[in-house]
Write a protein that holds these residues in place. Structure first.
Motif, PDB file in Angstrom:
ATOM      1  N   ALA A  14       0.833  -1.218   0.000  1.00  0.00           N
ATOM      2  CA  ALA A  14       0.000   0.000   0.000  1.00  0.00           C
ATOM      3  C   ALA A  14       0.864   1.263   0.000  1.00  0.00           C
ATOM      4  O   ALA A  14       0.537   2.247  -0.663  1.00  0.00           O
ATOM      5  CB  ALA A  14      -0.945   0.001   1.204  1.00  0.00           C
ATOM      6  N   GLU A  15       1.986   1.243   0.718  1.00  0.00           N
ATOM      7  CA  GLU A  15       2.880   2.391   0.755  1.00  0.00           C
ATOM      8  C   GLU A  15       3.604   2.538  -0.585  1.00  0.00           C
ATOM      9  O   GLU A  15       3.817   3.654  -1.072  1.00  0.00           O
ATOM     10  CB  GLU A  15       3.882   2.250   1.900  1.00  0.00           C
ATOM     11  CG  GLU A  15       4.835   3.411   2.040  1.00  0.00           C
ATOM     12  CD  GLU A  15       4.182   4.741   2.418  1.00  0.00           C
ATOM     13  OE1 GLU A  15       4.897   5.759   2.395  1.00  0.00           O
ATOM     14  OE2 GLU A  15       2.977   4.787   2.710  1.00  0.00           O
ATOM     15  N   VAL A  16       3.962   1.426  -1.208  1.00  0.00           N
ATOM     16  CA  VAL A  16       4.566   1.450  -2.542  1.00  0.00           C
ATOM     17  C   VAL A  16       3.624   2.164  -3.507  1.00  0.00           C
ATOM     18  O   VAL A  16       4.032   3.062  -4.257  1.00  0.00           O
ATOM     19  CB  VAL A  16       4.886   0.020  -3.037  1.00  0.00           C
ATOM     20  CG1 VAL A  16       5.226   0.007  -4.523  1.00  0.00           C
ATOM     21  CG2 VAL A  16       6.013  -0.603  -2.216  1.00  0.00           C
ATOM     22  N   GLN A  17       2.348   1.800  -3.479  1.00  0.00           N
ATOM     23  CA  GLN A  17       1.376   2.392  -4.391  1.00  0.00           C
ATOM     24  C   GLN A  17       1.136   3.873  -4.095  1.00  0.00           C
ATOM     25  O   GLN A  17       0.927   4.667  -5.000  1.00  0.00           O
ATOM     26  CB  GLN A  17       0.068   1.601  -4.370  1.00  0.00           C
ATOM     27  CG  GLN A  17       0.229   0.184  -4.920  1.00  0.00           C
ATOM     28  CD  GLN A  17       0.892   0.147  -6.291  1.00  0.00           C
ATOM     29  OE1 GLN A  17       0.540   0.909  -7.189  1.00  0.00           O
ATOM     30  NE2 GLN A  17       1.879  -0.719  -6.462  1.00  0.00           N
ATOM     31  N   GLY A 157      12.112  -7.404  -3.987  1.00  0.00           N
ATOM     32  CA  GLY A 157      10.680  -7.171  -4.139  1.00  0.00           C
ATOM     33  C   GLY A 157      10.416  -5.959  -5.000  1.00  0.00           C
ATOM     34  O   GLY A 157      11.296  -5.123  -5.229  1.00  0.00           O
ATOM     35  N   TYR A 158       9.211  -5.893  -5.550  1.00  0.00           N
ATOM     36  CA  TYR A 158       8.793  -4.794  -6.413  1.00  0.00           C
ATOM     37  C   TYR A 158       9.807  -4.549  -7.535  1.00  0.00           C
ATOM     38  O   TYR A 158      10.199  -3.430  -7.828  1.00  0.00           O
ATOM     39  CB  TYR A 158       8.513  -3.526  -5.597  1.00  0.00           C
ATOM     40  CG  TYR A 158       7.704  -2.506  -6.368  1.00  0.00           C
ATOM     41  CD1 TYR A 158       6.443  -2.834  -6.858  1.00  0.00           C
ATOM     42  CD2 TYR A 158       8.199  -1.248  -6.612  1.00  0.00           C
ATOM     43  CE1 TYR A 158       5.712  -1.916  -7.576  1.00  0.00           C
ATOM     44  CE2 TYR A 158       7.471  -0.315  -7.328  1.00  0.00           C
ATOM     45  CZ  TYR A 158       6.219  -0.657  -7.813  1.00  0.00           C
ATOM     46  OH  TYR A 158       5.496   0.256  -8.530  1.00  0.00           O
ATOM     47  N   GLY A 159      10.268  -5.650  -8.130  1.00  0.00           N
ATOM     48  CA  GLY A 159      11.209  -5.581  -9.243  1.00  0.00           C
ATOM     49  C   GLY A 159      12.654  -5.759  -8.853  1.00  0.00           C
ATOM     50  O   GLY A 159      13.490  -6.091  -9.683  1.00  0.00           O
ATOM     51  N   GLY A 164      17.962 -12.836  -9.635  1.00  0.00           N
ATOM     52  CA  GLY A 164      16.785 -13.085 -10.466  1.00  0.00           C
ATOM     53  C   GLY A 164      15.549 -13.497  -9.698  1.00  0.00           C
ATOM     54  O   GLY A 164      14.467 -13.565 -10.268  1.00  0.00           O
ATOM     55  N   ALA A 165      15.674 -13.752  -8.411  1.00  0.00           N
ATOM     56  CA  ALA A 165      14.535 -14.211  -7.603  1.00  0.00           C
ATOM     57  C   ALA A 165      13.984 -13.064  -6.754  1.00  0.00           C
ATOM     58  O   ALA A 165      14.650 -12.049  -6.537  1.00  0.00           O
ATOM     59  CB  ALA A 165      14.977 -15.352  -6.693  1.00  0.00           C
ATOM     60  N   LEU A 166      12.778 -13.231  -6.292  1.00  0.00           N
ATOM     61  CA  LEU A 166      12.080 -12.353  -5.344  1.00  0.00           C
ATOM     62  C   LEU A 166      11.609 -11.030  -5.944  1.00  0.00           C
ATOM     63  O   LEU A 166      11.090 -10.180  -5.234  1.00  0.00           O
ATOM     64  CB  LEU A 166      12.930 -12.090  -4.080  1.00  0.00           C
ATOM     65  CG  LEU A 166      13.377 -13.345  -3.314  1.00  0.00           C
ATOM     66  CD1 LEU A 166      14.323 -12.966  -2.177  1.00  0.00           C
ATOM     67  CD2 LEU A 166      12.163 -14.086  -2.772  1.00  0.00           C
ATOM     68  N   ARG A 167      11.738 -10.842  -7.264  1.00  0.00           N
ATOM     69  CA  ARG A 167      11.258  -9.612  -7.905  1.00  0.00           C
ATOM     70  C   ARG A 167       9.756  -9.424  -7.730  1.00  0.00           C
ATOM     71  O   ARG A 167       9.277  -8.317  -7.659  1.00  0.00           O
ATOM     72  CB  ARG A 167      11.561  -9.627  -9.405  1.00  0.00           C
ATOM     73  CG  ARG A 167      12.980  -9.397  -9.775  1.00  0.00           C
ATOM     74  CD  ARG A 167      13.089  -9.183 -11.294  1.00  0.00           C
ATOM     75  NE  ARG A 167      14.428  -9.290 -11.811  1.00  0.00           N
ATOM     76  CZ  ARG A 167      15.306  -8.301 -11.834  1.00  0.00           C
ATOM     77  NH1 ARG A 167      14.985  -7.126 -11.337  1.00  0.00           N
ATOM     78  NH2 ARG A 167      16.508  -8.481 -12.350  1.00  0.00           N
ATOM     79  N   GLY A 168       9.020 -10.507  -7.723  1.00  0.00           N
ATOM     80  CA  GLY A 168       7.565 -10.447  -7.715  1.00  0.00           C
ATOM     81  C   GLY A 168       6.939 -10.144  -6.371  1.00  0.00           C
ATOM     82  O   GLY A 168       5.706  -9.985  -6.296  1.00  0.00           O
ATOM     83  N   CYS A 173      11.440  -5.152   0.340  1.00  0.00           N
ATOM     84  CA  CYS A 173      11.991  -5.811   1.517  1.00  0.00           C
ATOM     85  C   CYS A 173      13.506  -5.697   1.549  1.00  0.00           C
ATOM     86  O   CYS A 173      14.142  -5.475   0.520  1.00  0.00           O
ATOM     87  CB  CYS A 173      11.617  -7.298   1.488  1.00  0.00           C
ATOM     88  SG  CYS A 173       9.844  -7.622   1.373  1.00  0.00           S
ATOM     89  N   ALA A 174      14.068  -5.889   2.726  1.00  0.00           N
ATOM     90  CA  ALA A 174      15.523  -5.996   2.882  1.00  0.00           C
ATOM     91  C   ALA A 174      15.863  -7.476   2.990  1.00  0.00           C
ATOM     92  O   ALA A 174      15.111  -8.262   3.574  1.00  0.00           O
ATOM     93  CB  ALA A 174      15.971  -5.254   4.136  1.00  0.00           C
ATOM     94  N   LEU A 175      16.980  -7.832   2.419  1.00  0.00           N
ATOM     95  CA  LEU A 175      17.435  -9.221   2.453  1.00  0.00           C
ATOM     96  C   LEU A 175      18.842  -9.233   3.055  1.00  0.00           C
ATOM     97  O   LEU A 175      19.823  -9.469   2.364  1.00  0.00           O
ATOM     98  CB  LEU A 175      17.436  -9.813   1.036  1.00  0.00           C
ATOM     99  CG  LEU A 175      17.577 -11.319   0.935  1.00  0.00           C
ATOM    100  CD1 LEU A 175      16.333 -12.004   1.493  1.00  0.00           C
ATOM    101  CD2 LEU A 175      17.785 -11.738  -0.506  1.00  0.00           C
ATOM    102  N   ASP A 176      18.912  -8.890   4.331  1.00  0.00           N
ATOM    103  CA  ASP A 176      20.221  -8.889   5.000  1.00  0.00           C
ATOM    104  C   ASP A 176      20.063  -9.151   6.483  1.00  0.00           C
ATOM    105  O   ASP A 176      18.978  -9.285   6.973  1.00  0.00           O
ATOM    106  CB  ASP A 176      20.975  -7.580   4.765  1.00  0.00           C
ATOM    107  CG  ASP A 176      20.167  -6.331   5.103  1.00  0.00           C
ATOM    108  OD1 ASP A 176      20.518  -5.272   4.589  1.00  0.00           O
ATOM    109  OD2 ASP A 176      19.192  -6.417   5.875  1.00  0.00           O
TER     110      ASP A 176
END
Length: 176
Positions: A14-17, A157-159, A164-168, A173-176
């Motif tokens: 919702a915040e992205v949008q 996330g969000y592209g 190549g993974a997790l774009r969808g 998100c953070a991945l760390d």
């Protein structure tokens, strides 16, 4: 990807949008329907789709094109060079171009996209990024429009992706 950390949501969908709608409202007055919105593939595709729809909802129906550039490959940091896999598909000579990208960190991809657009005869080149990460060195050009000042974390996330993974993912998100 069994050893990939669990993504931590930084920006819910919702915040992205909301950020995308705000960007569209800021961009619409400085472009017209002849403007070519050129997404930087592949990460910018999600943002470009949402941004062009948000622009359309407020009466601005841009043209659409793409550049396929890469600076990361499957790594978590830039290789320091840009590979051009696909150029503009139609003439942009004499047109205003809005370069659309997901994240601004080193600035290499955006600088190369601006260079290509100018070399192809764009009358004006504007840039918009969904997220701008902090960077210790000066970057040129700075984006004309920024949706979110992101933390210095590895984003998915969000592209945005991890090899190549997790774009969808609908959230950033953070991945760390």
């Amino acid at each position: 990807m069994a050893d990939t950390p669990t993504p931590t949501v930084l920006l819910p969908e919702a915040e992205v949008q909301r950020i995308v709608a705000d960007l569209a409202a800021r961009i619409a007055p400085v472009i017209d329907d002849e403007t070519v919105a050129a997404v930087l593939l592949t990460g910018g595709l999600w943002f470009a789709a949402d941004l062009t729809r948000a622009l359309s909802r407020i009466g601005r129906n841009v043209r659409f094109d793409a550049l396929w550039l890469a600076s990361y490959g499957d790594e978590q940091s830039s290789r320091g060079r840009i590979d051009v896999y696909a150029d503009f598909q139609r003439s942009i000579e004499g047109r205003r171009v809005l370069i659309v990208d997901d994240v601004f960190d080193t600035g290499l991809s955006l600088a190369e996209a601006v260079r290509i657009a100018k070399a192809k005869g764009a009358s004006e080149v504007l840039t918009v990024v969904f997220a701008k990460k902090p960077w210790p060195l000066p970057r040129a050009p700075e984006p004309d429009f920024v949706g979110w000042d992101a933390p210095n974390r590895f984003l998915v996330g969000y592209g945005l992706d991890h090899a190549g993974a997790l774009r969808g993912l609908p959230d950033v998100c953070a991945l760390d």
